[in-house]
Motif scaffolding. Sequence first.
Motif, PDB file in Angstrom:
ATOM      1  N   ASN A  68       2.484   3.130   5.017  1.00  0.00           N
ATOM      2  CA  ASN A  68       1.960   1.770   4.983  1.00  0.00           C
ATOM      3  C   ASN A  68       0.433   1.785   5.014  1.00  0.00           C
ATOM      4  N   GLU A  69      -0.185   2.090   3.875  1.00  0.00           N
ATOM      5  CA  GLU A  69      -1.634   2.152   3.791  1.00  0.00           C
ATOM      6  C   GLU A  69      -2.115   1.423   2.535  1.00  0.00           C
ATOM      7  N   GLU A  70      -2.551   0.210   2.741  1.00  0.00           N
ATOM      8  CA  GLU A  70      -3.082  -0.591   1.635  1.00  0.00           C
ATOM      9  C   GLU A  70      -4.490  -0.096   1.290  1.00  0.00           C
ATOM     10  N   PRO A  71      -4.839   0.027   0.008  1.00  0.00           N
ATOM     11  CA  PRO A  71      -4.165  -0.452  -1.205  1.00  0.00           C
ATOM     12  C   PRO A  71      -3.426   0.648  -1.968  1.00  0.00           C
ATOM     13  N   TYR A  72      -3.127   1.763  -1.327  1.00  0.00           N
ATOM     14  CA  TYR A  72      -2.493   2.891  -2.027  1.00  0.00           C
ATOM     15  C   TYR A  72      -0.987   2.677  -2.167  1.00  0.00           C
ATOM     16  N   GLY A  73      -0.297   2.586  -1.026  1.00  0.00           N
ATOM     17  CA  GLY A  73       1.119   2.297  -1.011  1.00  0.00           C
ATOM     18  C   GLY A  73       1.423   1.552   0.273  1.00  0.00           C
ATOM     19  N   LEU A  81       7.588  -2.785  -2.195  1.00  0.00           N
ATOM     20  CA  LEU A  81       6.606  -1.702  -2.232  1.00  0.00           C
ATOM     21  C   LEU A  81       5.498  -2.055  -3.216  1.00  0.00           C
ATOM     22  N   LYS A  82       4.245  -1.979  -2.753  1.00  0.00           N
ATOM     23  CA  LYS A  82       3.101  -2.363  -3.572  1.00  0.00           C
ATOM     24  C   LYS A  82       2.018  -1.299  -3.465  1.00  0.00           C
ATOM     25  N   GLY A  83       0.924  -1.483  -4.240  1.00  0.00           N
ATOM     26  CA  GLY A  83      -0.224  -0.595  -4.151  1.00  0.00           C
ATOM     27  C   GLY A  83      -0.520   0.140  -5.444  1.00  0.00           C
ATOM     28  N   ALA A  84      -1.730   0.682  -5.545  1.00  0.00           N
ATOM     29  CA  ALA A  84      -2.166   1.355  -6.766  1.00  0.00           C
ATOM     30  C   ALA A  84      -1.309   2.576  -7.070  1.00  0.00           C
ATOM     31  N   ALA A  85      -1.091   3.420  -6.057  1.00  0.00           N
ATOM     32  CA  ALA A  85      -0.303   4.639  -6.279  1.00  0.00           C
ATOM     33  C   ALA A  85       1.122   4.287  -6.683  1.00  0.00           C
ATOM     34  N   SER A 103      12.417   2.389  -2.657  1.00  0.00           N
ATOM     35  CA  SER A 103      11.253   2.685  -1.815  1.00  0.00           C
ATOM     36  C   SER A 103      11.635   2.753  -0.347  1.00  0.00           C
ATOM     37  N   GLN A 104      11.093   3.770   0.346  1.00  0.00           N
ATOM     38  CA  GLN A 104      11.408   3.967   1.758  1.00  0.00           C
ATOM     39  C   GLN A 104      10.114   4.168   2.547  1.00  0.00           C
ATOM     40  N   LEU A 105       9.879   3.292   3.526  1.00  0.00           N
ATOM     41  CA  LEU A 105       8.686   3.339   4.370  1.00  0.00           C
ATOM     42  C   LEU A 105       8.818   4.464   5.393  1.00  0.00           C
ATOM     43  N   GLN A 106       7.724   5.204   5.606  1.00  0.00           N
ATOM     44  CA  GLN A 106       7.735   6.330   6.531  1.00  0.00           C
ATOM     45  C   GLN A 106       6.354   6.513   7.142  1.00  0.00           C
ATOM     46  N   ASP A 107       6.291   7.072   8.356  1.00  0.00           N
ATOM     47  CA  ASP A 107       5.000   7.440   8.920  1.00  0.00           C
ATOM     48  C   ASP A 107       4.347   8.479   8.018  1.00  0.00           C
TER      49      ASP A 107
END
Length: 314
Positions: A68-73, A81-85, A103-107
């Motif tokens: 979860n790091e905007e604006p990458y993913g 799931l959003k972002g440039a990557a 898409s699966q969110l992960q640390d």
Amino acid sequence: MKKLLLTLVFLLTVVVLAACGGSDEEAGGESGDSGDNADAEESESSSEAGGKLAELQESGTVTVGFANEEPYGYQGDDGELKGAAVDIAKAVFEELGVENMDSQLQDYSQLIPGLNAGQYDVITSGMAITPDRCENAIFAEPEMVYGEGLVVQAGNPLGIESYEDIANNPDIRVSVMSGATEVGYLETTGVSDDQVTTAPDIPATFSAVQSDRADVTTATEMTLRLAMETSDESQLEFVENFEQPDIEGVPSWGAPAFHPDNEDLRDAYNEALQGLKEDGTVEELLEANGFDPESNSVAAGEVTAESVCSGENY
């Protein structure tokens, strides 16, 4: 005598014909079995030859791990799931005939372990290519390049403008996203381990600074600028005159990563990615996500993943 000879000839003929008939039947059976075995082996070989890409094309879905790091993913308010990557990966996989993304969110720190455990087909969050990471995953060619940034408490009471400032004041506390390259950058600059605490994502690092559990947080410049847009500026401040650290790994080259066994998928991804770079699609997607297409994009062949992994461009 003639009758005896005729009888012997007849019997020999019957024996020979019977033997030939038996040989034909046995040969036919063996031939049929060999054909079946060959077909099975060929089918198995074709399946193996198809590799991971063929598997994804058949299913029509690629499983993507992201942090979860905007604006990458990142995960938007709608849960998507959003972002440039992410947008770049989606465009590439569509070129490869894979239309759907699971898409699966992960640390962040669990992305590569999850990849190698088979949880994902690819991980993409603008992850920086590093020699250490290259020992555990294979990277596609760089899609973007970026630098670092700092966010401090409003007014910057400790006058923090560089990593060196943090290293020179052992009382300064830093909150960093777990697994991020900044952890290593701080260590390289001389920041002690007891000054650093980790958090699962950027909102958590901001919260640490706001609640005075930390004095500063660091991440990529684009990540911090976008996070500041939705933060309380009466409590936080982006350090505009931050001095980029003169260390290996800065600037960072971001790319998706694949399991070491899936070279076929990585190679196909690279081929499609090059086409999207050359026709301007990648620059458009970067710009649509807030990046500067001139300073943040990487032209085809400008820098390779291999050169970064080897340390040549790290």
